[in-house]
Design a protein around this motif. Structure first.
Motif, short mmCIF file in Angstrom:
data_model
loop_
_atom_site.label_atom_id
_atom_site.label_comp_id
_atom_site.label_asym_id
_atom_site.label_seq_id
_atom_site.Cartn_x
_atom_site.Cartn_y
_atom_site.Cartn_z
N ASP A 373 35.20 36.54 39.77
CA ASP A 373 33.98 36.45 38.96
C ASP A 373 33.54 37.83 38.46
OD1 ASP A 373 33.98 33.74 39.38
OD2 ASP A 373 32.37 33.75 40.87
N ILE A 374 33.55 38.81 39.35
CA ILE A 374 33.07 40.15 39.00
C ILE A 374 33.92 40.78 37.91
CG2 ILE A 374 32.83 42.51 39.87
CD1 ILE A 374 31.82 41.27 42.51
N SER A 375 35.25 40.66 38.02
CA SER A 375 36.14 41.29 37.04
C SER A 375 35.99 40.64 35.67
CB SER A 375 37.59 41.23 37.51
OG SER A 375 38.04 39.90 37.67
N ARG A 376 35.77 39.32 35.63
CA ARG A 376 35.55 38.64 34.34
C ARG A 376 34.22 39.07 33.73
NH1 ARG A 376 38.39 34.44 32.31
NH2 ARG A 376 36.49 33.54 31.37
N LEU A 377 33.18 39.10 34.56
CA LEU A 377 31.87 39.49 34.05
C LEU A 377 31.85 40.93 33.55
CD1 LEU A 377 29.81 37.72 36.83
CD2 LEU A 377 29.61 37.23 34.38
N MET A 378 32.63 41.80 34.18
CA MET A 378 32.69 43.19 33.74
C MET A 378 33.40 43.34 32.40
SD MET A 378 33.15 45.53 37.14
CE MET A 378 31.70 45.97 38.10
N THR A 379 34.15 42.32 32.00
CA THR A 379 34.77 42.32 30.67
C THR A 379 34.01 41.41 29.71
OG1 THR A 379 36.32 40.61 31.40
CG2 THR A 379 37.07 42.89 31.56
N MET A 380 32.75 41.13 30.06
CA MET A 380 31.84 40.33 29.22
C MET A 380 32.28 38.89 29.06
SD MET A 380 29.33 42.36 28.61
CE MET A 380 29.68 42.97 30.27
N GLN A 381 32.98 38.35 30.08
CA GLN A 381 33.36 36.94 30.09
C GLN A 381 32.64 36.26 31.25
OE1 GLN A 381 37.85 36.46 29.45
NE2 GLN A 381 37.69 38.55 30.22
N LEU A 382 32.17 35.05 31.06
CA LEU A 382 31.55 34.30 32.13
C LEU A 382 32.62 33.81 33.10
CD1 LEU A 382 28.99 32.27 30.00
CD2 LEU A 382 28.45 34.12 31.61
N PRO A 383 32.27 33.57 34.36
CA PRO A 383 33.26 33.11 35.34
C PRO A 383 33.94 31.82 34.89
CG PRO A 383 31.25 33.79 36.44
CD PRO A 383 30.95 33.81 34.98
N GLU A 384 35.19 31.65 35.32
CA GLU A 384 35.95 30.47 34.92
C GLU A 384 35.27 29.18 35.33
OE1 GLU A 384 39.86 30.95 36.49
OE2 GLU A 384 40.49 32.35 34.92
N ALA A 385 34.64 29.17 36.49
CA ALA A 385 33.99 27.96 36.99
C ALA A 385 32.51 27.87 36.58
CB ALA A 385 34.11 27.89 38.51
N TRP A 386 32.11 28.67 35.61
CA TRP A 386 30.71 28.73 35.21
C TRP A 386 30.27 27.40 34.60
CZ3 TRP A 386 26.57 31.49 36.01
CH2 TRP A 386 25.49 31.43 35.13
N THR A 387 29.15 26.86 35.08
CA THR A 387 28.63 25.58 34.57
C THR A 387 27.21 25.74 34.02
OG1 THR A 387 27.82 24.99 36.79
CG2 THR A 387 30.02 24.20 36.17
N GLY A 388 26.73 26.98 33.96
CA GLY A 388 25.39 27.23 33.46
C GLY A 388 25.36 27.38 31.95
#
Length: 591
Positions: A373-388
């Motif tokens: 999750d952290i590595s994706r967010l640091m590249t301005m992508q939401l987590p793969e399992a994001w449901t928000g």
């Protein structure tokens, strides 16, 4: 030359890899094992001069520093480090935004080492090599491991492993026969591949850049752990380093990559300058830079054939987003070090070694879950399992995730699940601190002089367990103390001076002229005072009842017992599960 003609060397343990994980493992073994009866060998395929680059890992978090302190290494690190207690987070306009990025570091309390110890790996390794050499072990380099044979006809504990090594310059080969082999040889581990251990996980398309150097800037807080929310380079890392240097780290997106046919130092500097906008950046000196692909992988096994271990990047890789790589490897090394030390000396049963994977694997998996999750967010992508909200600001979500992972990232919240073996719950309502959790470091006073000291200072990691009697208020606990002392006085581990167990008592209240006078008899082990009851309070122990804690060599709680006549038998049962304790007919004196 046939194998039968090669020079053969016999050692107890061969460690492959001369980075922090390998060095700390070798140092512990050399420190704990008698030189006259045990031999440790550590090899590294790169010559020392080739390893003297800067770069690589930089941050040691509080729990890792505590473990290194118990090994006698932290003070040397502190002499050279940049002790970072301040953090800052800036949005794309350069405005400081509280509560995001590395803000969790401000809450790393309940420890003497309440800061990020920032010291580049080059300097760390020098300290570890020097400490290891004092214990009689030198790093052998350049030597590469080129073959491993496990002799199934040799019982575990014998010289079961035949390792072929090759000198990097002369190309001369030799054979090392060892009882155990530790692969601390990085993400491309030869040991892992030679043992056909699957490396589960994946690598992403994301590329990250890290660059270290001496800089000039108008960033308001340049000597801090900072995050800059760049619309073009993701969540940019800015870290004040040792020796006046600074590290900049950023995402190198596919769009930015299009501008370069070749990515070199000049390109790294140019992109670093762009990444920190709207702040200015000038490099007066570049020490090191790298570009790499982000991925998360974990070895399916950390211990195979009863004789071969993986540790550090050899058994788990992840991004540097949360700065956990080296810290996780240090946890591996410390966990393995004391267990292997005890087994090699015959003080512990060989099946203790299986607890290494049982304890470390779940914690590595927790890290990888956070890291994805952290590595994706640091590249301005939401987590793969994001449901928000699909339009949520990744920077805001990153702040939430890093805050949730804060105690894990600091290491102070890392725990081992109760297992009916090393972490046994026997009195769950007795205290705040439970088996499997870190034993908090608390302030104590020595007898007679009332000199201040700390629990971790008095419980160094020498592959020794500590039975800590929190005696409470003696006026109220004296009958229970007398009953306990009587029941434990004939226990095997008190009769054997070589048993890896030491005892200590902590009395609530100010110290008197004599501990003997205080309790009306001989105290249980070494004596300390808890003048203001803060130690009892931190552990959640009622001073009118007291309690008994077993602390493992690595500073985690093994079990907690009520202070009563049954405690002796429960202690005997706890240690008897994994230690080779002698029986009362031993002729050795009481320790």
């Amino acid at each position: 030359m046939a194998n039968s003609e090669l020079t053969v060397e016999e050692v107890d343990v061969l460690i492959v890899g001369g980075g922090p994980v390998g060095l700390i493992t070798a140092y512990q073994l050399a420190r704990n094992l008698p030189r006259s009866t045990h031999t440790i060998k550590i090899i590294e395929k790169h010559a020392k001069s080739a390893q003297d680059q800067y770069g690589r890992a930089i941050t040691i978090f509080p729990r890792s520093t505590e473990m290194l302190d118990q090994l006698g290494l932290a003070d040397s690190l502190a002499q050279q480090c940049f002790a970072c207690r301040e953090t800052a987070n800036y949005d794309k306009h350069g405005n400081e935004v509280p509560g995001r990025g590395w803000a969790f570091m401000r809450d790393m309390k309940d420890t003497k080492w309440d800061f990020a110890l920032v010291l580049r790996q080059k300097y760390q390794e020098e300290i570890f090599r020097t400490a290891m050499a004092r214990q009689g072990v030198q790093l052998d380099a350049p030597y590469a491991l080129t073959g491993i044979e496990v002799r199934e006809d040799v019982m575990p504990g014998g010289y079961r492993v035949l390792a072929t090594i090759e000198h990097g310059e002369t190309k001369v080969k030799s054979v090392v026969k060892c009882k155990y082999l530790v692969g601390a040889d990085g993400g491309k581990s030869f040991v892992r591949r030679a043992m056909d251990i699957p490396f589960d996980g994946s690598s992403s398309e994301d590329k990250w850049v890290r660059i270290d150097g001496v800089i000039e800037t108008d960033l308001p807080k340049p000597r801090a752990y900072c995050a800059i929310e760049s619309p073009t380079h993701g969540n940019v890392l800015w870290v004040a380093l040792d020796h006046g240097a600074t590290r900049i780290g950023f995402a190198f997106t596919a769009e930015r990559q299009k501008a370069y046919k070749e990515f070199d130092e000049e390109a790294a500097v140019k992109e670093a300058i762009a990444s920190v906008k709207p702040f200015s950046l000038k490099f007066n000196q570049v020490d090191w830079w790298t570009i790499y692909v982000v991925g998360q992988r974990i070895a399916r096994s950390f211990f195979v054939h009863d004789c071969i271990f993986l540790a550090g990047d050899a058994c788990h890789t992840h991004s540097s987003g949360a700065a956990q790589g080296m810290n996780t490897g240090m946890h591996d090394a410390v966990n393995l070090g004391w267990k292997l030390s005890l087994v090699l000396q015959g003080l512990a049963k060989p099946h203790l070694l299986y607890s290494y994977q049982a304890e470390r694997f779940p914690n590595v998996q927790r890290l990888i879950n956070y890291d994805k999750d952290i590595s994706r967010l640091m590249t301005m992508q939401l987590p793969e399992a994001w449901t928000g909200d699909p339009n949520a600001d990744p920077n805001e979500i990153l702040g939430t995730v890093m805050a949730e992972a804060g105690t894990f990232s600091s290491g102070l919240g890392i725990y081992y699940e109760p297992d009916n073996y090393l972490s046994i719950s026997q009195a769950t309502d007795l205290s705040l601190v439970q088996p499997g959790q870190r034993a908090p470091d608390v302030s104590l006073q020595k007898p007679a002089t009332f000199e201040p000291t700390r629990l971790q200072t008095e419980t160094p990691n020498t592959a020794t367990f500590y039975v800590v009697l929190f005696a409470g208020d003696v006026k109220l606990t004296k009958p229970a103390l007398a009953s306990f002392t009587k029941t434990v006085s004939t226990l095997p581990w008190l009769q054997d001076s070589e048993a890896p167990i030491k005892c200590m008592s902590i009395f609530a209240g100010p110290g008197g002229p004599s501990a003997y006078d205080t309790i009306g008899g001989i105290p249980f082990g070494r004596v300390f005072y808890d003048e203001n009851h803060s130690a009892h309070l931190r552990y959640g122990i009622a001073t009118e009842k007291g309690a008994i804690f077993v602390l493992r060599p690595d500073g985690w709680v093994g079990t907690v017992l009520e202070l009563d006549e049954d405690a002796g038998g429960k202690l005997e049962g706890y240690f008897g599960a994994f230690l080779n304790v002698v029986f009362p007919d031993s002729t050795k004196g009481v320790s």
